[in-house]
Design a protein around this motif. Structure first.
Motif, PDB file in Angstrom:
ATOM      1  N   THR A   1       0.837  -1.199   0.000  1.00 32.30           N
ATOM      2  CA  THR A   1       0.000   0.000   0.000  1.00 32.30           C
ATOM      3  C   THR A   1       0.875   1.253   0.000  1.00 32.30           C
ATOM      4  O   THR A   1       2.031   1.229   0.438  1.00 32.30           O
ATOM      5  CB  THR A   1      -0.908   0.049   1.235  1.00 32.30           C
ATOM      6  N   ALA A   2       0.301   2.329  -0.471  1.00 33.86           N
ATOM      7  CA  ALA A   2       1.005   3.614  -0.458  1.00 33.86           C
ATOM      8  C   ALA A   2       1.331   4.021   0.978  1.00 33.86           C
ATOM      9  O   ALA A   2       2.398   4.575   1.250  1.00 33.86           O
ATOM     10  CB  ALA A   2       0.165   4.684  -1.152  1.00 33.86           C
ATOM     11  N   GLU A   3       0.436   3.713   1.907  1.00 30.68           N
ATOM     12  CA  GLU A   3       0.667   4.045   3.320  1.00 30.68           C
ATOM     13  C   GLU A   3       1.891   3.298   3.870  1.00 30.68           C
ATOM     14  O   GLU A   3       2.726   3.889   4.559  1.00 30.68           O
ATOM     15  CB  GLU A   3      -0.582   3.694   4.133  1.00 30.68           C
ATOM     16  N   ASP A   4       1.999   2.014   3.569  1.00 35.25           N
ATOM     17  CA  ASP A   4       3.144   1.232   4.049  1.00 35.25           C
ATOM     18  C   ASP A   4       4.442   1.694   3.388  1.00 35.25           C
ATOM     19  O   ASP A   4       5.483   1.777   4.029  1.00 35.25           O
ATOM     20  CB  ASP A   4       2.923  -0.261   3.799  1.00 35.25           C
ATOM     21  N   MET A   5       4.384   2.000   2.095  1.00 35.15           N
ATOM     22  CA  MET A   5       5.576   2.496   1.408  1.00 35.15           C
ATOM     23  C   MET A   5       5.994   3.847   1.967  1.00 35.15           C
ATOM     24  O   MET A   5       7.179   4.121   2.151  1.00 35.15           O
ATOM     25  CB  MET A   5       5.326   2.586  -0.103  1.00 35.15           C
ATOM     26  N   SER A   6       5.029   4.698   2.268  1.00 38.26           N
ATOM     27  CA  SER A   6       5.319   6.011   2.844  1.00 38.26           C
ATOM     28  C   SER A   6       6.002   5.867   4.204  1.00 38.26           C
ATOM     29  O   SER A   6       6.954   6.588   4.506  1.00 38.26           O
ATOM     30  CB  SER A   6       4.028   6.817   2.979  1.00 38.26           C
ATOM     31  N   ALA A   7       5.530   4.934   5.009  1.00 41.13           N
ATOM     32  CA  ALA A   7       6.151   4.700   6.315  1.00 41.13           C
ATOM     33  C   ALA A   7       7.582   4.219   6.143  1.00 41.13           C
ATOM     34  O   ALA A   7       8.489   4.678   6.859  1.00 41.13           O
ATOM     35  CB  ALA A   7       5.331   3.682   7.119  1.00 41.13           C
ATOM     36  N   ALA A   8       7.824   3.328   5.196  1.00 40.93           N
ATOM     37  CA  ALA A   8       9.178   2.828   4.959  1.00 40.93           C
ATOM     38  C   ALA A   8      10.098   3.949   4.490  1.00 40.93           C
ATOM     39  O   ALA A   8      11.241   4.075   4.950  1.00 40.93           O
ATOM     40  CB  ALA A   8       9.150   1.704   3.923  1.00 40.93           C
ATOM     41  N   ILE A   9       9.599   4.788   3.599  1.00 40.88           N
ATOM     42  CA  ILE A   9      10.394   5.913   3.112  1.00 40.88           C
ATOM     43  C   ILE A   9      10.713   6.870   4.252  1.00 40.88           C
ATOM     44  O   ILE A   9      11.830   7.386   4.358  1.00 40.88           O
ATOM     45  CB  ILE A   9       9.670   6.626   1.954  1.00 40.88           C
ATOM     46  N   SER A  10       9.748   7.088   5.130  1.00 37.62           N
ATOM     47  CA  SER A  10       9.968   7.967   6.283  1.00 37.62           C
ATOM     48  C   SER A  10      11.072   7.425   7.189  1.00 37.62           C
ATOM     49  O   SER A  10      11.940   8.173   7.648  1.00 37.62           O
ATOM     50  CB  SER A  10       8.662   8.118   7.068  1.00 37.62           C
ATOM     51  N   VAL A  11      11.055   6.128   7.431  1.00 37.49           N
ATOM     52  CA  VAL A  11      12.100   5.512   8.264  1.00 37.49           C
ATOM     53  C   VAL A  11      13.464   5.672   7.599  1.00 37.49           C
ATOM     54  O   VAL A  11      14.446   6.071   8.239  1.00 37.49           O
ATOM     55  CB  VAL A  11      11.796   4.017   8.523  1.00 37.49           C
ATOM     56  N   LEU A  12      13.545   5.383   6.313  1.00 36.63           N
ATOM     57  CA  LEU A  12      14.817   5.519   5.600  1.00 36.63           C
ATOM     58  C   LEU A  12      15.301   6.968   5.592  1.00 36.63           C
ATOM     59  O   LEU A  12      16.489   7.233   5.795  1.00 36.63           O
ATOM     60  CB  LEU A  12      14.683   4.993   4.175  1.00 36.63           C
ATOM     61  N   ALA A  13      14.390   7.907   5.396  1.00 44.21           N
ATOM     62  CA  ALA A  13      14.766   9.332   5.404  1.00 44.21           C
ATOM     63  C   ALA A  13      15.307   9.736   6.769  1.00 44.21           C
ATOM     64  O   ALA A  13      16.291  10.472   6.859  1.00 44.21           O
ATOM     65  CB  ALA A  13      13.570  10.195   5.014  1.00 44.21           C
ATOM     66  N   ARG A  14      14.695   9.245   7.825  1.00 39.20           N
ATOM     67  CA  ARG A  14      15.172   9.563   9.177  1.00 39.20           C
ATOM     68  C   ARG A  14      16.550   8.960   9.422  1.00 39.20           C
ATOM     69  O   ARG A  14      17.407   9.558  10.060  1.00 39.20           O
ATOM     70  CB  ARG A  14      14.184   9.085  10.220  1.00 39.20           C
ATOM     71  N   LEU A  15      16.779   7.750   8.931  1.00 37.85           N
ATOM     72  CA  LEU A  15      18.101   7.133   9.061  1.00 37.85           C
ATOM     73  C   LEU A  15      19.166   7.988   8.362  1.00 37.85           C
ATOM     74  O   LEU A  15      20.240   8.230   8.902  1.00 37.85           O
ATOM     75  CB  LEU A  15      18.113   5.725   8.481  1.00 37.85           C
ATOM     76  N   ILE A  16      18.866   8.418   7.160  1.00 35.90           N
ATOM     77  CA  ILE A  16      19.805   9.235   6.411  1.00 35.90           C
ATOM     78  C   ILE A  16      20.040  10.565   7.118  1.00 35.90           C
ATOM     79  O   ILE A  16      21.168  11.007   7.318  1.00 35.90           O
ATOM     80  CB  ILE A  16      19.325   9.441   4.961  1.00 35.90           C
ATOM     81  N   HIS A  17      18.962  11.199   7.527  1.00 36.24           N
ATOM     82  CA  HIS A  17      19.063  12.501   8.193  1.00 36.24           C
ATOM     83  C   HIS A  17      19.848  12.422   9.497  1.00 36.24           C
ATOM     84  O   HIS A  17      20.646  13.295   9.810  1.00 36.24           O
ATOM     85  CB  HIS A  17      17.655  13.059   8.472  1.00 36.24           C
ATOM     86  N   ASP A  18      19.650  11.338  10.239  1.00 35.04           N
ATOM     87  CA  ASP A  18      20.293  11.184  11.542  1.00 35.04           C
ATOM     88  C   ASP A  18      21.701  10.599  11.454  1.00 35.04           C
ATOM     89  O   ASP A  18      22.327  10.320  12.466  1.00 35.04           O
ATOM     90  CB  ASP A  18      19.454  10.306  12.462  1.00 35.04           C
TER      91      ASP A  18
END
Length: 73
Positions: free
Chosen positions: A52-69
């Motif tokens: 789902t788009a919702e699950d993909m969005s959550a995964a992208i958010s986690v990856l973005a936070r990893l990169i940012h942090d």
């Protein structure tokens, strides 16, 4: 990564996995983590795989936070 996962998807499951892919080779060089996104009917590695788009969005958010942090897993 689990803390970032909890903030993006509080109901997500933390699962041990026997999957290794390239992670097993990289683990000798650096810390690794794998992020799995659930797919409709559990179908994976197949043309019918669908998330789902919702699950993909959550995964992208986690990856973005990893990169940012700074990629600390």
């Amino acid at each position: 990564m689990s803390g970032r996962l909890r903030s993006a998807a509080p109901d997500a499951l933390l699962l041990p996995s026997g999957a290794t892919h390239d992670a097993s080779a990289m683990a000798d060089l650096c810390p690794v983590a794998m992020l799995f996104v659930r797919c409709r009917s559990g179908i994976s590695h197949h043309l019918d795989e669908d998330a789902t788009a919702e699950d993909m969005s959550a995964a992208i958010s986690v990856l973005a936070r990893l990169i940012h942090d700074g990629l600390s897993v």
